[in-house]
Scaffold this motif. Structure first.
Motif, PDB file in Angstrom:
ATOM      1  N   MET A   1      -2.998  -1.663 -21.580  1.00 24.92           N
ATOM      2  CA  MET A   1      -3.750  -1.645 -19.973  1.00 24.92           C
ATOM      3  C   MET A   1      -5.256  -1.114 -20.516  1.00 24.92           C
ATOM      4  SD  MET A   1      -2.772   0.351 -16.819  1.00 24.92           S
ATOM      5  CE  MET A   1      -3.365   1.790 -17.277  1.00 24.92           C
ATOM      6  N   CYS A   2      -6.187  -1.762 -19.815  1.00 24.02           N
ATOM      7  CA  CYS A   2      -7.471  -1.535 -19.953  1.00 24.02           C
ATOM      8  C   CYS A   2      -8.042  -0.215 -19.338  1.00 24.02           C
ATOM      9  CB  CYS A   2      -8.307  -2.778 -19.327  1.00 24.02           C
ATOM     10  SG  CYS A   2     -10.298  -2.335 -19.565  1.00 24.02           S
ATOM     11  N   ILE A   3      -8.619   0.623 -20.124  1.00 20.12           N
ATOM     12  CA  ILE A   3      -9.048   1.811 -19.543  1.00 20.12           C
ATOM     13  C   ILE A   3     -10.076   1.923 -18.387  1.00 20.12           C
ATOM     14  CG2 ILE A   3     -11.074   2.325 -21.241  1.00 20.12           C
ATOM     15  CD1 ILE A   3      -9.480   5.076 -21.370  1.00 20.12           C
ATOM     16  N   LEU A   4     -10.845   0.744 -18.297  1.00 17.35           N
ATOM     17  CA  LEU A   4     -11.682   0.550 -17.046  1.00 17.35           C
ATOM     18  C   LEU A   4     -10.954   0.600 -15.906  1.00 17.35           C
ATOM     19  CD1 LEU A   4     -14.359  -1.901 -18.807  1.00 17.35           C
ATOM     20  CD2 LEU A   4     -14.286   0.744 -18.681  1.00 17.35           C
ATOM     21  N   LYS A   5      -9.626   0.187 -15.658  1.00 15.08           N
ATOM     22  CA  LYS A   5      -9.096  -0.101 -14.429  1.00 15.08           C
ATOM     23  C   LYS A   5      -9.217   1.211 -13.672  1.00 15.08           C
ATOM     24  CE  LYS A   5      -4.561  -1.515 -12.968  1.00 15.08           C
ATOM     25  NZ  LYS A   5      -4.773  -2.269 -11.994  1.00 15.08           N
ATOM     26  N   GLY A   6      -9.469   0.748 -12.483  1.00 16.98           N
ATOM     27  CA  GLY A   6     -10.005   1.957 -11.523  1.00 16.98           C
ATOM     28  C   GLY A   6     -11.159   2.876 -11.444  1.00 16.98           C
ATOM     29  N   LYS A   7     -12.089   2.600 -12.645  1.00 18.83           N
ATOM     30  CA  LYS A   7     -13.012   3.525 -12.819  1.00 18.83           C
ATOM     31  C   LYS A   7     -14.273   2.833 -11.772  1.00 18.83           C
ATOM     32  CE  LYS A   7     -11.674   6.336 -16.498  1.00 18.83           C
ATOM     33  NZ  LYS A   7     -10.373   6.041 -16.287  1.00 18.83           N
ATOM     34  N   GLU A   8     -14.999   3.945 -11.619  1.00 12.92           N
ATOM     35  CA  GLU A   8     -16.498   3.541 -10.982  1.00 12.92           C
ATOM     36  C   GLU A   8     -17.383   3.509 -11.875  1.00 12.92           C
ATOM     37  OE1 GLU A   8     -17.350   4.610  -7.334  1.00 12.92           O
ATOM     38  OE2 GLU A   8     -15.510   4.905  -6.478  1.00 12.92           O
ATOM     39  N   ILE A   9     -17.950   2.490 -12.201  1.00  8.45           N
ATOM     40  CA  ILE A   9     -18.947   2.130 -13.233  1.00  8.45           C
ATOM     41  C   ILE A   9     -20.332   1.833 -12.649  1.00  8.45           C
ATOM     42  CG2 ILE A   9     -19.438   0.793 -15.272  1.00  8.45           C
ATOM     43  CD1 ILE A   9     -17.005   2.225 -15.906  1.00  8.45           C
ATOM     44  N   VAL A  10     -21.246   2.160 -13.043  1.00  5.46           N
ATOM     45  CA  VAL A  10     -22.716   1.832 -12.641  1.00  5.46           C
ATOM     46  C   VAL A  10     -23.255   0.896 -13.615  1.00  5.46           C
ATOM     47  CG1 VAL A  10     -25.042   2.303 -11.893  1.00  5.46           C
ATOM     48  CG2 VAL A  10     -23.199   3.739 -11.068  1.00  5.46           C
ATOM     49  N   ILE A  11     -23.711  -0.255 -13.455  1.00  2.00           N
ATOM     50  CA  ILE A  11     -24.413  -1.278 -14.306  1.00  2.00           C
ATOM     51  C   ILE A  11     -25.839  -0.977 -14.097  1.00  2.00           C
ATOM     52  CG2 ILE A  11     -24.712  -3.251 -15.572  1.00  2.00           C
ATOM     53  CD1 ILE A  11     -22.130  -4.047 -15.014  1.00  2.00           C
ATOM     54  N   GLY A  12     -26.690  -0.237 -14.911  1.00  3.28           N
ATOM     55  CA  GLY A  12     -28.186  -0.453 -14.826  1.00  3.28           C
ATOM     56  C   GLY A  12     -28.798  -1.614 -15.496  1.00  3.28           C
ATOM     57  N   VAL A  13     -29.538  -2.466 -14.740  1.00  2.00           N
ATOM     58  CA  VAL A  13     -29.884  -3.700 -15.149  1.00  2.00           C
ATOM     59  C   VAL A  13     -31.561  -3.601 -15.425  1.00  2.00           C
ATOM     60  CG1 VAL A  13     -30.141  -6.072 -14.978  1.00  2.00           C
ATOM     61  CG2 VAL A  13     -28.116  -4.737 -14.147  1.00  2.00           C
ATOM     62  N   THR A  14     -32.307  -3.827 -16.479  1.00  2.00           N
ATOM     63  CA  THR A  14     -33.447  -3.719 -16.528  1.00  2.00           C
ATOM     64  C   THR A  14     -34.204  -4.892 -16.729  1.00  2.00           C
ATOM     65  OG1 THR A  14     -33.758  -2.750 -18.693  1.00  2.00           O
ATOM     66  CG2 THR A  14     -33.329  -1.182 -16.923  1.00  2.00           C
ATOM     67  N   GLY A  15     -35.685  -4.930 -16.950  1.00  2.00           N
ATOM     68  CA  GLY A  15     -36.288  -6.188 -17.101  1.00  2.00           C
ATOM     69  C   GLY A  15     -36.744  -6.781 -18.544  1.00  2.00           C
ATOM     70  N   GLY A  16     -35.656  -7.422 -19.138  1.00  2.30           N
ATOM     71  CA  GLY A  16     -35.789  -7.901 -20.508  1.00  2.30           C
ATOM     72  C   GLY A  16     -34.977  -9.245 -20.539  1.00  2.30           C
ATOM     73  N   ILE A  17     -35.159 -10.429 -21.403  1.00  2.00           N
ATOM     74  CA  ILE A  17     -34.389 -11.449 -21.357  1.00  2.00           C
ATOM     75  C   ILE A  17     -33.000 -11.110 -21.864  1.00  2.00           C
ATOM     76  CG2 ILE A  17     -35.004 -12.027 -23.874  1.00  2.00           C
ATOM     77  CD1 ILE A  17     -35.016 -14.410 -20.710  1.00  2.00           C
ATOM     78  N   ALA A  18     -32.754 -10.185 -22.422  1.00  2.00           N
ATOM     79  CA  ALA A  18     -30.995  -9.783 -22.686  1.00  2.00           C
ATOM     80  C   ALA A  18     -30.406  -9.842 -21.215  1.00  2.00           C
ATOM     81  CB  ALA A  18     -31.138  -8.540 -23.358  1.00  2.00           C
ATOM     82  N   ILE A  19     -31.029  -9.845 -20.268  1.00  2.00           N
ATOM     83  CA  ILE A  19     -30.375  -9.561 -18.977  1.00  2.00           C
ATOM     84  C   ILE A  19     -29.335 -10.865 -18.744  1.00  2.00           C
ATOM     85  CG2 ILE A  19     -31.887 -10.964 -17.558  1.00  2.00           C
ATOM     86  CD1 ILE A  19     -32.027  -8.760 -15.433  1.00  2.00           C
ATOM     87  N   CYS A  20     -29.689 -11.929 -19.577  1.00  2.00           N
ATOM     88  CA  CYS A  20     -28.685 -13.107 -19.208  1.00  2.00           C
ATOM     89  C   CYS A  20     -27.351 -12.877 -19.611  1.00  2.00           C
ATOM     90  CB  CYS A  20     -29.581 -14.248 -20.046  1.00  2.00           C
ATOM     91  SG  CYS A  20     -29.535 -13.972 -21.637  1.00  2.00           S
ATOM     92  N   LYS A  21     -27.006 -11.374 -20.546  1.00  2.00           N
ATOM     93  CA  LYS A  21     -25.864 -11.173 -20.798  1.00  2.00           C
ATOM     94  C   LYS A  21     -25.014 -10.292 -19.940  1.00  2.00           C
ATOM     95  CE  LYS A  21     -26.701 -11.356 -25.837  1.00  2.00           C
ATOM     96  NZ  LYS A  21     -26.688 -10.337 -27.153  1.00  2.00           N
ATOM     97  N   SER A  22     -26.059  -9.817 -18.820  1.00  2.18           N
ATOM     98  CA  SER A  22     -25.498  -8.731 -17.972  1.00  2.18           C
ATOM     99  C   SER A  22     -24.343  -9.274 -17.129  1.00  2.18           C
ATOM    100  CB  SER A  22     -26.565  -8.145 -17.366  1.00  2.18           C
ATOM    101  OG  SER A  22     -27.579  -7.694 -18.236  1.00  2.18           O
ATOM    102  N   PRO A  23     -24.708 -10.533 -16.596  1.00  2.00           N
ATOM    103  CA  PRO A  23     -23.636 -11.196 -15.405  1.00  2.00           C
ATOM    104  C   PRO A  23     -22.216 -11.142 -16.280  1.00  2.00           C
ATOM    105  CG  PRO A  23     -25.448 -12.514 -15.237  1.00  2.00           C
ATOM    106  CD  PRO A  23     -25.868 -11.349 -16.466  1.00  2.00           C
TER     107      PRO A  23
END
Ligand code: PMT
Length: 401
Positions: A1-23
């Motif tokens: 079972m994934c440990i992220l289940k039910g967790k509240e996660i914030v993804i901070g997204v900043t301005g760089g071309i690697a943003i293409c992996k964030s979605p």
């Protein structure tokens, strides 16, 4: 079972071309059952619109410092209180510098400043920027301050150059998140795990081996490392990628496995032998490829040493866990091996069952101890079997000290 289940996660997204992996990172987290809130900096919005993240997360994306959450609380403080983890991917040199130096001038930097939860940074930038002494100084300070940081990788960069600066892959970031969120209940243990088959050569191109894929042993190594143990994985030939952050030793034959195991055994506090070691090897290894002829041939085999039995004789205060792969009289045969090899636990593996034992992703085992207690586990993914075996190790350590 994934440990992220039910967790509240914030993804901070900043301005760089690697943003293409964030979605993609966001999608994987949502798939695991995490509740994800995306916070974008002004520069990030130059690359991707908030609508992409809003659609994938199912939540309004926060883009401004004075943005009220539906509960009408000042959002950076409310979010900081609620979050189980903040991940900034990509982390530009700019946000890295702001966090390292206590600058809070937008939603993301103030949120991080107010956070009590773990913060994971995934830097991405040009290799010269990454190597810049000011950036490296900031990285050092951030690590000292308890921030988690997944180093960028080496490779082609968006600017057309090559070097160290590529953001870690989505898979690696997820693994690191899992590791950060997992309790470190095996810290202090040095666990030696053997995995996979051995190959006993007949000639330069042929060998005797078995169907072990290494999946069970690699799952044990992965989970033990996540739970804070120092792990040494000695593996026969497999097609698997070794888990990150384990000491990995590759071997071929049973004799090579014996040599590596006896050496690493000295410093180990626990040994788990899930490898399927060949009991016999060809007496002679032909220098040249055996030629086909019209007559049949007979192979002479000699016995390989029983590594686990040897460890059992010298185990001292170590905890020894063996496996027994059986196709008949499962419990009796496993109990005999437990006694003969002086083990603390044996994992009885009925390898005649479908989806269990060799090569499958799942396994069904019974955990048998010296007192004769038998814990009968259902068919489970090998990762979950590994968790339960390590829980038993933990209990035993509590009793033995
Ligand atoms: O690798 P997978 O495809 O994921 O499959 C997992 C598995 C089926 C290989 C694993 O769950 C398993 O059962 N491993 C033990 C296989 C085995 O060799 O069992 P055995 O009953 O023959 O040996 C008993 C124990 O002695 C084992 O811990 C073995 O590592 C050890 N041994 C055996 C022979 C030998 N010469 N030296 C040893 O140390």
């Amino acid at each position: 079972m994934c440990i992220l289940k039910g967790k509240e996660i914030v993804i901070g997204v900043t301005g760089g071309i690697a943003i293409c992996k964030s979605p993609e990172l966001l999608r994987e987290m949502v798939k695991c059952g995490a509740k994800v809130q995306v916070v974008m900096t002004k520069h990030a919005q130059e690359f991707i619109t908030p609508l992409t993240f809003q659609t994938l997360s199912g939540n309004l994306v926060i883009t401004q410092l004075f943005h009220l959450l539906p509960e009408s609380k000042i959002s950076h403080v409310a979010l900081a209180e609620r979050a189980d983890m903040i991940v900034i991917a990509p982390t530009t040199a700019n946000i890295l510098g702001k966090i390292a130096n206590g600058i809070g001038d937008d939603m993301l930097s103030t949120l991080v400043m107010a956070a009590k939860c773990p913060v994971l940074l995934a830097p991405a930038m040009n290799y010269r920027m990454w190597a810049n002494p000011a950036v490296q100084r900031n990285v050092k300070h951030l690590k000292q301050d308890g921030y988690h940081l997944i180093e960028p990788g080496f490779g082609d960069l968006a600017c057309g150059e090559e070097g160290k600066g590529r953001m870690a892959e989505v898979e690696e970031i997820l693994e690191e998140m899992e590791e950060v969120l997992t309790g470190k209940d095996l810290q202090g243990e040095r666990i030696l795990i053997t995995a996979g088959p051995t190959q006993e050569p007949l000639d330069p191109v042929r060998f005797i081996s078995n169907r072990s894929s290494g999946k069970m042993g690699y799952a044990l190594a992965h989970v033990a490392q996540k739970r804070g143990a120092e792990v040494i994985l000695i593996s026969g030939p497999t097609s698997l990628i070794p888990p990150r952050k384990v000491k990995f030793i590759k071997v071929g034959t049973a004799l090579e496995m014996r040599e590596a195991t006896l050496r690493e055994f000295q410093e180990a506090t626990v040994v788990i032998k899930s490898a399927a070691v060949a009991d016999y090897r060809p007496t002679v290894k032909e220098e040249r490829k055996l030629k086909k002829s019209d007559s049949s041939i007979t192979l002479a085999l000699e016995k390989n040493p029983d590594i686990l039995e040897e460890l059992g004789k010298n185990k001292g205060s170590r905890i020894l866990i063996g496996f027994a792969a059986e196709t008949e009289r499962l419990i009796k045969n496993a109990q005999d091996k437990l006694k003969a090899k002086n083990l603390d636990l044996i994992i009885a593996n009925d390898v005649s069952q479908e989806n269990s034992g060799f090569s499958s992703d799942t396994n069904q085992v019974k955990i048998i101890d010296q007192e004769g207690t038998i814990e009968d586990l259902p068919l489970l993914p090998k990762g979950e079997v590994a968790e339960l075996i390590l829980n038993r190790l933990k209990e035993m350590r509590k009793r033995k000290g």
